[in-house]
Each structure stands twice: as structure tokens, then as C-alpha cells.
Design an enzyme around this catalytic site. Structure first.
Site, PDB file in Angstrom:
ATOM      1  N   HIS A   1      33.080  46.175  33.340  1.00  0.00           N
ATOM      2  CA  HIS A   1      33.873  46.999  34.262  1.00  0.00           C
ATOM      3  C   HIS A   1      34.817  47.948  33.519  1.00  0.00           C
ATOM      4  O   HIS A   1      35.289  48.920  34.073  1.00  0.00           O
ATOM      5  CB  HIS A   1      34.635  46.124  35.246  1.00  0.00           C
ATOM      6  CG  HIS A   1      35.765  45.352  34.674  1.00  0.00           C
ATOM      7  ND1 HIS A   1      35.680  44.044  34.273  1.00  0.00           N
ATOM      8  CD2 HIS A   1      37.037  45.714  34.442  1.00  0.00           C
ATOM      9  CE1 HIS A   1      36.858  43.635  33.830  1.00  0.00           C
ATOM     10  NE2 HIS A   1      37.704  44.635  33.931  1.00  0.00           N
TER      11      HIS A   1
ATOM     12  N   ASP B   1      29.374  40.750  33.501  1.00  0.00           N
ATOM     13  CA  ASP B   1      30.538  41.592  33.223  1.00  0.00           C
ATOM     14  C   ASP B   1      30.778  41.744  31.717  1.00  0.00           C
ATOM     15  O   ASP B   1      31.902  41.618  31.234  1.00  0.00           O
ATOM     16  CB  ASP B   1      31.798  41.050  33.898  1.00  0.00           C
ATOM     17  CG  ASP B   1      32.923  42.080  33.910  1.00  0.00           C
ATOM     18  OD1 ASP B   1      32.633  43.287  33.821  1.00  0.00           O
ATOM     19  OD2 ASP B   1      34.096  41.675  33.989  1.00  0.00           O
TER      20      ASP B   1
ATOM     21  N   SER C   1      41.524  43.485  30.033  1.00  0.00           N
ATOM     22  CA  SER C   1      40.093  43.224  30.218  1.00  0.00           C
ATOM     23  C   SER C   1      39.290  43.537  28.970  1.00  0.00           C
ATOM     24  O   SER C   1      39.439  44.582  28.361  1.00  0.00           O
ATOM     25  CB  SER C   1      39.544  44.073  31.356  1.00  0.00           C
ATOM     26  OG  SER C   1      40.110  43.693  32.562  1.00  0.00           O
TER      27      SER C   1
END
Length: 456
Positions: free
Chosen positions: A192, A225, A303
């Protein structure tokens, strides 16, 4: 509610000569060993996927339906060659010591710019920083006069290998984190984080010394992911992927990354829980993670960063944070962060580097997310033209039929569809699992060999 913080399997056989991610020569084993550590839960078993487009109440942004505690909403923050087998690690950090955990989240450029404006001009000059008695400066990447195994030493060793990632595209600028996976320029991050690159966006990686390099997306998978990037650099210092199966609740960890655009940020905590079934992302790009839960502070921009243990090895890739009920965007850490286990990341990264694509295991059934009884029920009807049980698929060959209820996988009870899915996703195609199945009031054990399906 599950949200993405930024905008955003078993390990290789040590005897494998072609291990893509070879670590540096391991140092002598630490004094404290994992001997006697509490036994971890059995590896999750592989289960069939939810029908495409199915309205799963456990999906990101919603409460989980069915029995058991509901999983809070998570925010997912958003690549690399084969990883080397991990060396034995001490299970605990010494007094005052914790391991590193990094979560990279994509944050809008506006927020990052604002933070830079607010802190950049008033930041004291480096020359004004005090110099320790031994004359060694304590800047990022510089030698640190702290005991081996201390948080300060772990941070100093890890920071040069952690990068900030900026993706600029038609929807603006997003930022996240990542880390060097191989010396020849491969970098691992969350999918992402680099999602904006699909529409012609530019990906720029910034190293700890300020060097900027444009990066190519080698491969990515929304299902796990994860994404692998490649920069034109040689001689980089990679972080070692540890054995996440050795992690136990209570282990100290460090999170390293660039939360809210603040690069080279380190936070500490412990492993709070294991095998936490997490769904993160949008309905169209949901990632199912058999997650490591940590209370190390994770914020948007973290992230893709590493979650590091007391030996300085990566045990997880931070990718999601829990948010209070009603929150519609990532608001910051509340002590509930989630990381993709390193063993899963190792396997997926190897696939992405070798072919640009990844696969995940399935048993070939659709699950009824509206079912509220014990276990997880195989759908009683087709969904969007897809049969409840795939003909000649693993479940069909094992004798599982529409309406059967799956109670456990390899002895591990399951009560929600997402628990079954992440248990299956934690395995590899070709693995065999034992499912406890109930049909017509009778229970039986069924051996199912998982089949590969190409990831998105």
C-alpha cells in the site's frame, strides 16, 4: 475498525545453497537463549478464501461477525531478494533493552511538508549537539558508545538500513518506510506504500545519509501487502530476516521508520499477541495477515518499516494499526500495531524478486460470512458465478461439500472466516493440513493439500 496508517512462512532451509537473502556472518550466540521459552501456537492452517466481492463483516473498517472477540479496525501502512536463514537469538533483551519494530505508513505530502516546516527551521544545528566523553558523535549511522544489545546500539545498527519512501502521482504525494533486503539494491516495503506508482507515479527512496534514488517496483502483492523495490546501488547493508516462528509474547521489539514524515524514528515495545487475524485495506485490495501484534508506537508513515528483535533481526514488517471505533482515517498509535511475520515476508519477497508475482495457498471453497454457529461454514450456494466448492480443487478431492462446517485446522479451533483464511495464508502451496469437519452431525478429520493461486 481497520485502517491503513499511511495513506498506505516458514523460513528458508538453512541448507539451501540458493538462499536469496544471505545474512552477514553470524556472531557468537547471545547469552540468553530461547530454550525454555513458552511454546507458540501451532502454525495456522490454510483455509479457503472468501468469495470475491463478498461482503465479509470481518473486512477492513468493520467489526468481525461471529463468535470470539472482534478484531479492531486496522490501518495498513504499504520488496527484495531471498532472505538468509536466521541465526539463534536471545529471547530477552538485557535490562532496559528492547528490540526494534518498524511500521511504514503512507502520509499525504501536505502533512509531511507541514511537519518539515514546523521542525526544520528551529532544529538545532548538528554542531550544537553534545559530544560524548569518548568523542564519538551519536548521529544516525555513526558509531554509538553503548553496550551491545542496548536499545541505542540496536537502533544505531538498524537505522542505516532503513529508508524513507516517497511516491508522487496523480493523487498527490504519499510517504512510507522500507528497509534494505539485499546488498545489491533490493528493498522491502508494504504494497500500500507504493500503490500510487501504478498510475505512473514516481517512487523515490531516501537513505539515512540523505542520498535519494529513484526506485523501480520489482513486484507487489495486495494479498500479503508486500512489495519489493530495486534501486541502482551496490554494497548496501541489509537487515537480516529472523525466524518469526521463534517469537513469543513478551519479547522486546523496536519499530523503526518515518512516521508522519519524521525519518529515522525509533519506538520500543513488546510483542503483545501472536496469530492475530487482521484484514487491512479497502474492499477491493484486502490483505489477510496472520499478524504479530505489538504495543510499539506505530503511526502513519511507519508502514513497510521493520519490527526488530533484541538481536537486531527483522521479525515483522509493520503494516497496520488499530483505530478507535468511528475513526475513518489513521489518527495515530493507540498501542495496537500489527506486523507481517518475517517468515511470510521472506517467502513472498523471494517470489516477487524471482518472477514479479506471488502466490498464496487455497483449499478451494467459499465461506459463508453470515454463518453464526460454531466453526466456519462452507457456503451453501454459489457466489457471483463461482461454486461454493471448486470442482477438482483440494477441498473437493478431500470430500468436503457445500454446507460442511470447518471446526479446526491442525488442531487449532477457528470461529471466524478470517481466522481460517489467515491460517491458510500462513502456509505454502503444496503443504498438507488437517481440517476437522462436521457434516450431517458427524465429525471427521480431513487431510487437504493446499493449492497455489496467483496473488494480486
Amino acid at each position: 475498525m481497520t485502517q491503513r496508517p499511511d495513506d498506505e512462512r516458514p523460513g528458508p532451509d538453512p541448507a539451501r545453497p540458493d538462499d536469496l537473502f544471505a545474512p552477514p556472518e553470524p556472531p557468537a550466540a547471545a547469552a540468553g537463549s530461547r530454550a525454555g521459552a513458552p511454546e507458540r501456537l501451532a502454525p495456522a492452517s490454510p483455509f479457503g478464501p472468501v468469495a470475491p466481492g463478498e461482503d465479509d463483516p470481518a473486512a477492513a473498517g468493520t467489526e468481525h461477525a461471529g463468535g470470539g472477540a472482534s478484531v479492531p479496525p486496522f490501518t495498513t501502512p504499504a520488496p527484495s531478494a531471498t532472505l538468509a536463514p536466521a541465526r539463534p537469538r536471545a529471547r530477552r533483551l538485557g535490562a532496559g533493552v528492547v528490540a526494534l519494530a518498524v511500521v511504514a505508513g503512507l502520509v499525504g505530502g501536505f502533512l509531511g511538508d507541514r511537519l518539515s516546516e514546523a521542525t526544520g527551521d528551529d532544529r538545532p544545528a548538528d554542531a550544537a549537539l553534545p559530544v560524548p566523553a569518548d568523542g564519538v558523535a551519536q548521529g544516525a549511522g555513526a558509531p554509538v558508545s553503548r553496550p551491545a544489545g542496548s536499545v541505542a546500539r540496536l537502533a544505531a545498527d538498524a537505522l542505516p538500513s532503513v529508508v524513507s519512501i516517497e511516491v508522487s502521482g496523480g493523487e498527490g504525494v504519499a510517504t512510507g518506510s522500507g528497509f534494505v533486503l539485499r546488498a545489491d539494491g533490493y528493498i522491502l516495503t508494504n504494497d500500500h506504500v507504493v500503490a500510487g506508482s501504478t498510475s505512473g507515479g514516481k517512487v523515490v527512496v531516501t537513505f539515512s545519509d540523505g542520498r535519494e534514488r529513484e526506485a523501480e517496483v520489482v513486484g507487489r502483492t495486495t494479498d500479503y501487502d508486500l512489495a519489493v523495490l530495486k534501486v541502482d546501488e551496490k554494497g548496501l547493508e541489509p537487515l537480516v530476516l529472523g525466524d518469526s516462528d521463534d517469537v513469543v509474547v513478551g519479547d522486546s521489539v523496536l519499530a523503526v521508520g518515518a512516521p508522519l514524515g519524521l525519518d529515522a524514528t525509533v519506538t520500543t515495545g513488546i510483542v503483545s499477541a501472536l496469530h492475530r487475524p487482521v484484514q487491512a485495506g479497502s474492499e477491493a485490495t484486502t490483505a489477510f495477515i496472520d499478524a504479530i501484534q505489538t504495543d510499539a508506537a506505530i503511526n502513519p508513515g511507519n508502514s513497510g518499516g521493520p519490527l526488530i528483535d533484541a538481536e537486531g533481526e527483522v521479525v515483522g514488517i509493520n503494516s497496520a494499526i488499530a483505530q478507535p471505533p468511528g475513526a475513518v482515517s489513521a489518527t495515530g498509535s493507540i498501542g495496537l500495531g500489527f506486523a507481517i511475520p518475517a517468515n511470510q515476508a521472506r517467502h513472498t519477497a523471494e517470489q516477487l524478486i524471482e518472477s514479479g508475482n506471488a502466490t498464496y495457498p487455497v483449499i478451494g471453497v467459499l465461506l459463508d460470512t453470515a454463518y453464526a454457529g460454531e466453526g466456519v461454514q462452507v457456503s451453501t450456494e454459489a457466489q457471483q458465478g463461482q461454486p461454493a466448492v471448486t470442482p477438482e480443487g483440494p477441498a473437493d478431492l478431500a470430500g468436503i461439500r457445500s454446507g460442511d462446517v470447518i471446526l479446526a485446522i491442525d488442531g487449532r479451533p477457528v470461529s471466524r472466516s478470517d481466522e481460517l483464511i489467515v491460517a491458510i495464508r500462513a502456509r505454502q502451496p503444496g503443504d498438507a493440513v488437517t481440517l476437522r469437519v462436521r457434516a450431517d452431525g458427524a465429525e471427521r478429520d480431513v487431510r487437504v493439500v493446499l493449492q497455489a493461486q496467483e496473488s494480486g
